[in-house]
Design a protein around this motif. Structure first.
Motif, PDB file in Angstrom:
ATOM      1  N   LYS A  38       0.837  -1.197   0.000  1.00 18.86           N
ATOM      2  CA  LYS A  38       0.000   0.000   0.000  1.00 18.86           C
ATOM      3  C   LYS A  38       0.876   1.253   0.000  1.00 18.86           C
ATOM      4  O   LYS A  38       1.854   1.330   0.748  1.00 18.86           O
ATOM      5  N   ASN A  39       0.479   2.223  -0.812  1.00 22.59           N
ATOM      6  CA  ASN A  39       1.178   3.500  -0.806  1.00 22.59           C
ATOM      7  C   ASN A  39       0.584   4.399   0.280  1.00 22.59           C
ATOM      8  O   ASN A  39      -0.377   4.034   0.952  1.00 22.59           O
ATOM      9  N   GLU A  40       1.141   5.580   0.462  1.00 19.52           N
ATOM     10  CA  GLU A  40       0.721   6.442   1.561  1.00 19.52           C
ATOM     11  C   GLU A  40      -0.735   6.881   1.420  1.00 19.52           C
ATOM     12  O   GLU A  40      -1.456   6.979   2.417  1.00 19.52           O
ATOM     13  N   GLN A  41      -1.182   7.125   0.214  1.00 21.71           N
ATOM     14  CA  GLN A  41      -2.586   7.505   0.000  1.00 21.71           C
ATOM     15  C   GLN A  41      -3.524   6.366   0.405  1.00 21.71           C
ATOM     16  O   GLN A  41      -4.546   6.581   1.054  1.00 21.71           O
ATOM     17  N   GLU A  42      -3.155   5.153   0.025  1.00 23.04           N
ATOM     18  CA  GLU A  42      -3.965   3.990   0.388  1.00 23.04           C
ATOM     19  C   GLU A  42      -3.935   3.747   1.892  1.00 23.04           C
ATOM     20  O   GLU A  42      -4.960   3.397   2.498  1.00 23.04           O
ATOM     21  N   THR A  77      -3.625   5.987   4.161  1.00 26.29           N
ATOM     22  CA  THR A  77      -4.481   7.007   4.782  1.00 26.29           C
ATOM     23  C   THR A  77      -5.936   6.539   4.800  1.00 26.29           C
ATOM     24  O   THR A  77      -6.645   6.699   5.811  1.00 26.29           O
ATOM     25  N   LEU A  78      -6.376   5.949   3.713  1.00 27.68           N
ATOM     26  CA  LEU A  78      -7.745   5.433   3.649  1.00 27.68           C
ATOM     27  C   LEU A  78      -7.920   4.230   4.587  1.00 27.68           C
ATOM     28  O   LEU A  78      -8.972   4.078   5.222  1.00 27.68           O
ATOM     29  N   GLU A 107      -8.380   5.348   8.155  1.00 34.65           N
ATOM     30  CA  GLU A 107      -9.730   5.813   8.428  1.00 34.65           C
ATOM     31  C   GLU A 107     -10.682   4.639   8.634  1.00 34.65           C
ATOM     32  O   GLU A 107     -11.505   4.642   9.557  1.00 34.65           O
ATOM     33  N   ASN A 153     -14.584   3.771   1.798  1.00 31.61           N
ATOM     34  CA  ASN A 153     -13.790   4.322   0.696  1.00 31.61           C
ATOM     35  C   ASN A 153     -12.974   3.249  -0.025  1.00 31.61           C
ATOM     36  O   ASN A 153     -11.859   3.503  -0.485  1.00 31.61           O
TER      37      ASN A 153
END
Length: 264
Positions: free
Chosen positions: A7-11, A13-14, A17, A104
């Protein structure tokens, strides 16, 4: 390794959450899981909270044709306990509540043991030592460690305390799908198995039996029980491998204050 989705940082973050929301479901349930509550009521309370309050999806419902939002595994039930209107919790019971949540497009998975009413010390000890075993596994997670390190830490703690580790079920990678690679065994040898890399996300969810590790599945095709009818306990968190070590994505509020654990 080819099938493990980093997982990358954007993933991440989701996923954080989703994990935060799932942790809040347990906080909501804490005051409701008491003697007299049925396992179906727990299921329905969780579903309403996830859908109405969190605007999220109960990821287990419909997965593998499963009809319910969670598993409620009482006493000698190891895992996959099916909610029932006929099963009311009694004082002295221990129950594992296992819930998944999707928000998300990403899924979080966690479970918590509840002590119902006045629980005997022998049962409480199993619950506590299983919790400690999970954290022993979590502590080992960092880039360069192996899944064998994780499993060994859990197995060692459980067996040192006189318990057995269920070998028929394991943790798993998680992300857009509930079950991804790798499989995360709760037993193993140090230095063996897949080498952990930053961006891996998986569950650690040891099932620890008071007696022997042998289990059997009941006729409903879901409910797994100990073969010798002794008690079983399980805890679960979703964790991410970070550059520094490990991040517990499903950490609950009470753990932030209760646990003074150096995870690095």
């Amino acid at each position: 390794m080819a099938n493990v989705v980093l997982k990358n940082e954007q993933e991440l973050t989701l996923m954080r959450e989703a994990g935060r929301l799932l942790a809040s479901v347990f906080s909501y349930l804490d005051a409701l899981i008491v003697p007299g509550a049925t396992t179906m009521q727990i299921n329905d309370w969780a579903e309403r909270y996830i859908v109405d309050e969190l605007k999220a999806r109960p990821a287990s419902k419909g997965q593998y044709d499963y009809q319910y939002v969670l598993n409620a595994s009482v006493n000698h039930v190891v895992c996959h306990g099916v909610p029932s209107e006929a099963q009311a919790l009694k004082s002295g019971d221990i129950v594992n509540v296992d819930i998944t949540l999707e928000k998300n497009g990403f899924i979080a998975d966690s479970s918590k043991m509840y002590l119902v009413g006045d629980v005997k010390p022998i049962a409480k000890r199993l619950v506590d030592k299983t919790y400690e075993a999970m954290w022993e596994g979590i502590r080992t997670v960092k880039p360069g460690a192996t899944l064998g390190d994780v499993g060994h830490a859990i197995q060692r703690h459980a067996e040192q305390n006189g318990y057995s580790v269920v070998r028929d079920y394991c943790g798993h990678g998680i992300g857009r799908e509930m079950h991804e690679e790798p499989e995360v065994l709760h037993y193993g040898k140090p230095g063996k198995g897949l080498v952990l890399k930053q961006g891996m996300v998986f569950t650690i969810e040891p099932m620890i039996n008071q007696g022997k590790a042998k289990i059997k599945t009941k006729k409903d095709g879901w409910t797994v029980v100990t073969s010798d009818k002794t008690l079983s306990a399980q805890w679960e968190h979703t964790v991410a491998v970070t550059a520094e070590g490990v991040e517990v994505l499903t950490l609950r509020d009470e753990e932030c204050s209760m646990l003074n654990i150096d995870l690095n």
